[in-house]
Write a protein that holds these residues in place. Structure first.
Motif, PDB file in Angstrom:
ATOM      1  N   GLY A 199       7.542   1.661 -10.354  1.00 21.54           N
ATOM      2  CA  GLY A 199       8.364   2.648 -11.046  1.00 21.54           C
ATOM      3  C   GLY A 199       7.628   3.931 -11.349  1.00 21.54           C
ATOM      4  N   THR A 200       8.093   4.600 -12.379  1.00 21.63           N
ATOM      5  CA  THR A 200       7.535   5.897 -12.737  1.00 21.63           C
ATOM      6  C   THR A 200       7.539   6.071 -14.251  1.00 21.63           C
ATOM      7  N   ARG A 201       6.585   6.870 -14.731  1.00 22.30           N
ATOM      8  CA  ARG A 201       6.440   7.040 -16.183  1.00 22.30           C
ATOM      9  C   ARG A 201       7.682   7.660 -16.808  1.00 22.30           C
ATOM     10  N   ASP A 207      10.624   6.948 -16.207  1.00 21.95           N
ATOM     11  CA  ASP A 207      11.715   5.976 -16.281  1.00 21.95           C
ATOM     12  C   ASP A 207      11.599   5.179 -17.581  1.00 21.95           C
TER      13      ASP A 207
END
Lengths: 233, 242
Positions: B52-54, B56
């Protein structure tokens, strides 16, 4: 003496290696360098997870580390987190590497478990157990101790490289709520090559505890212990 | 050649070390015994990963991946023949739950496209970058933008390009999606998997500069092609089974 157990998983987009480096190099230094906070702590150990097995109903998070923070009393522990420095310096750094949704805080009370040889060790088994019967949580620590002694008596080879054995009983939360687990068996062992024997120990403990242990909610972590404050034993 | 990629999470009660040992020594041996029409089988044992990504906040991924399977066939009829064979159905398939949680497998059927790198070599450590396509984007547009983004990312991250020994894009072939039911996953197929090879674990971190460039490119609306919050990458070591 009181001990706080904090399990945490890394934030999205971070690798485990980045997480471990940040926790060891930056966060640990921040805690140690913040004297108004660190003076309340008698020991602080980071345990960086290198493998784990989770029951089917265990927490969904895959933990990257477990921190053990020791203080002389619950009052000292609370005093440390109540300082302005904790709130303004240390707490704001935590989301830089640890996903706050994963963090699980549990106060523990330590009891030694039987062991023929004690000494320094840097690897850890952290075995989190839940009693099958909610009403039996109070007696579960005794059952865990009995199971450990039975394994030691009948299969001492699995504890050949173990130098530290502690039973941690989870204490109820501030509002009296039941903790996420009932006990945590903690073994310190010497080498990565000892992991198969440690896995055998877990299997033997599960067998000895039988229906008293809720295997589906239980899990264990294998970790490298890094002393931030105080010494390892 | 056509291939199937499946990223597996270990089953409950198993450690990562136990999972990859079983996957290689037991499951791999079962598959080797009767490959039917399978041409090549590679396992990629994961040693680190990021999901994922920060940005999110919802945290849409918690299924950590332990091993990624790559299976190759000459063509679709060959792939179909393997899955229709009684040995696959009675021996190979039923062994999957002994090490993996098949409900969470991340997979796709793909065409592998080799891409040039400035300093080619063997590469002992591999990144597998699972890309979930941007919502509503047609697959051919995804493929076109991804190929362009790769070229631009290499140019924007010269240190990563220099450390990269091989690059391939595995682009989804939708005709194969029906065959994915073999793995029993409830997840939709990924649109692509980028495979990038580096010398070893000590240099694989160079990928992050390339990935950061991809993210910057992807942030431009007219170039966006994937959904970072639902994408992930693993660092792995290849094990040739067949």
């Amino acid at each position: 003496m009181i001990k706080l157990n904090i399990q945490a998983a890394r934030v999205p987009r971070m690798t485990h290696a980045q997480y471990a480096r940040y926790a060891k190099d930056k966060h640990a230094r921040l805690v140690l360098g913040t004297e108004p906070v660190s003076r309340y702590l008698t020991a602080y150990v980071q345990q960086h997870v290198f493998d784990a097995a989770y029951g089917v109903n265990a927490p969904a998070w895959r933990y990257d580390s477990v921190s053990h923070i020791h203080a002389r009393s619950a009052e000292d522990m609370h005093a440390a987190t109540a300082t302005r420095e904790y709130r303004e310096i240390i707490a704001p750094d935590e989301p830089s590497f640890a996903d706050s949704r994963s963090a699980s805080f549990t106060m523990l009370e330590e009891f030694p478990l039987a062991l023929p040889v004690r000494g320094y060790s840097s690897l850890r088994l952290l075995h989190y157990g839940c009693a099958s019967d909610d009403g039996a949580a109070a007696t579960f620590a005794g059952q865990w101790t009995d199971a450990h002694e039975a394994v030691l008596a009948h299969s001492p080879r699995v504890l050949h490289s173990v130098r530290r054995a502690v039973l941690n009983r989870a204490l109820p939360g501030p509002g009296g709520e039941r903790p996420a687990f009932d006990v945590m068996g903690e073994l310190g062992f010497l080498e990565h090559s000892d992991v198969p024997a440690i896995s055998d120990y877990v299997a033997l403990m599960e067998e000895a505890l039988g229906s008293q242990l809720d295997c589906d909610r239980s899990f264990f972590l294998l970790a490298e212990a890094i002393p931030v404050r105080g010494m390892l034993s | 050649m056509i291939k199937m990629i499946a990223a597996v999470s270990r089953r409950a009660g198993m450690t990562h070390a136990e999972c990859v040992a079983y996957h290689q020594q037991v499951h791999g041996a079962i598959a080797r015994e009767q490959p039917v029409t399978l041409r090549r089988y590679v396992q990629n044992h994961v040693f680190d990963a990021a999901y994922g990504t920060r940005e999110d906040g919802a945290g849409q991924q918690v299924a950590a991946r332990d091993s990624v399977t790559e299976l190759y066939w000459d063509d679709f009829p060959g792939m179909g023949a393997t899955f229709a064979h009684s040995y696959t159905q009675q021996k190979v398939g039923p062994d999957g739950p002994n090490f993996g949680d098949i409900t969470t497998t991340a997979n796709l059927v793909a065409q592998e496209v080799e891409l040039p790198v400035p300093h080619p070599g063997l590469g002992g450590a591999k990144v597998m970058h699972f890309l979930r396509g941007a919502p509503g984007l047609a697959l051919d547009v995804f493929v076109e933008r991804w190929a362009l983004a790769h070229q631009r990312a290499l140019a924007e991250a010269p240190a990563a390009a220099s450390a990269m020994r091989r690059a391939a894009q595995n682009r989804q072939v939708p005709e194969g999606n029906a065959l994915l039911k073999y793995f029993g996953s409830s997840e939709a197929p990924f649109e692509g998997v980028g495979c990038l090879w580096f010398d070893d674990a000590s240099t694989i971190g160079a990928f992050r500069a390339y990935e950061a460039a991809l993210l910057r490119i992807n942030a431009q609306a007219h170039q966006a092609f994937y959904l970072p919050a639902k994408s992930f990458f693993v660092y792995a070591r290849e094990v040739l089974i067949l």
